[in-house]
Design a protein around this motif. Sequence first.
Motif, short mmCIF file in Angstrom:
data_model
loop_
_atom_site.label_atom_id
_atom_site.label_comp_id
_atom_site.label_asym_id
_atom_site.label_seq_id
_atom_site.Cartn_x
_atom_site.Cartn_y
_atom_site.Cartn_z
N SER A 217 39.14 -4.31 -16.09
CA SER A 217 39.05 -4.63 -17.51
C SER A 217 37.93 -5.65 -17.73
O SER A 217 37.86 -6.67 -17.05
N LEU A 221 32.87 -2.70 -23.47
CA LEU A 221 32.86 -1.31 -23.00
C LEU A 221 31.44 -0.86 -22.67
O LEU A 221 31.23 -0.08 -21.73
N GLN A 224 30.76 -1.98 -19.24
CA GLN A 224 31.46 -1.13 -18.28
C GLN A 224 30.65 0.13 -17.99
O GLN A 224 30.48 0.52 -16.82
N TRP A 225 30.15 0.75 -19.02
CA TRP A 225 29.34 1.96 -18.84
C TRP A 225 28.04 1.63 -18.12
O TRP A 225 27.54 2.42 -17.32
N GLU A 244 42.01 1.54 -17.93
CA GLU A 244 40.56 1.50 -17.91
C GLU A 244 39.96 2.88 -18.19
O GLU A 244 38.96 3.00 -18.92
N GLN A 247 40.26 3.75 -21.92
CA GLN A 247 39.23 3.08 -22.73
C GLN A 247 37.88 3.75 -22.58
O GLN A 247 37.14 3.92 -23.56
N LEU A 248 37.53 4.16 -21.37
CA LEU A 248 36.22 4.76 -21.12
C LEU A 248 36.04 6.07 -21.87
O LEU A 248 34.96 6.35 -22.39
#
Length: 387
Positions: A217, A221, A224-225, A244, A247-248
């Motif tokens: 987490s 976002l 994260q990408w 996770e 969310q992606l």
Amino acid sequence: MRTIACGFTADIDLIAKLTESFYEEIKKYASGVPKPILHTWDDFCTAVAWNVQKESGAEYIIANQEWIERFEKQLEWRKAIGGAGLQTGCVASYAGYTALVNIPMHSEELTALVSEQNGLMLLSDQEGETPKHYILEYEVGDSSNRIIFRRSNEYPRDMIAVNFANELRKKDISWMLTAGFNAVDGSKEVDILLQDTINLLETLGNKKPNVHLELASIWSLDEQWKIIRTLRSYVETIGLNEDEYQQLIGLKEPLLSLPDEDLVNILEDACHSLGAAHVILHTKEFSFIQSAQYDTTVWRTALMNGNQFAFSRAVTGEICNQDTIQKIISCSHLHPRGEKLRELTKGRKDITIIPAYIGETTSTTGLGDTFTAGLLVEAPVEFIRLV
């Protein structure tokens, strides 16, 4: 026994159970959707209440030191090792394997917590105060989860120790964990750690082991990408949990609430969605691997081992040795949903699902890292291409 390498974070966890009285107080100040960085007491209360209502887990950055003290006084805390790298290394060593662990900031306090661990090599360049994370565990009906809170700017810029890199060149390492990108606070800092990771992997040459990227987490976002897109060509596997992954892919409802066939349809697109050679998902109902390029059936033992490690820790609240793990598993049952999904995907080589175990949970802290340790110590080192 196999040797693994674990990077890049190490901290000390302070763990507490969310009490009913504290939760009732929190709900009075909670409103709306939580922010990734918490500046006020109301922000903190909103983050706790929102996650409990969603039965989800997350990690937040604390920007206000004053209400940390208020938070500390409300609950009873116990101390434990933390950080994806250190947790994974400790779990592996306790089960009889050898683990090299990158330590960004070493301290006597940290050494004392792992002093009885054999097979654990702590590798650091810097001495100082080890970061501390506050972990709030909660239960809602039959569900349980945890929320993590940490201070900002807790790690030095140079997180990857030179001593860690040097040992990687000397040892025969089967798998290396790369994790902890959520531990830095800004996009620029993420870029620095990503580039340092790439530099490390490229300089290892023919000594580069198989590499597993474990997500967590994170406060953005988009970040994260960026982590996925930057590292996916350097790693063999990407691992994450159900929250996770939800969310992606932008799923509004909880992943595990989907009907079986709908769930499989989403999971079978995992590698395409993330652009990875292998995607590994660990949940409370099952563990899963998908690949469009390689035969995933060679991962059955590793997935089962990860499930067993994680379940034993969930039941006892402690890191377990092999004897304890096998004793617990021998009298436990497989999760019915996991068994159904395994049967539904039976005969497929691009997907492998292994049921998790079902039982009363004592603690949810560190279960993802514990699964990762069990996975990597038994993970295959060669892959079979799908025809």
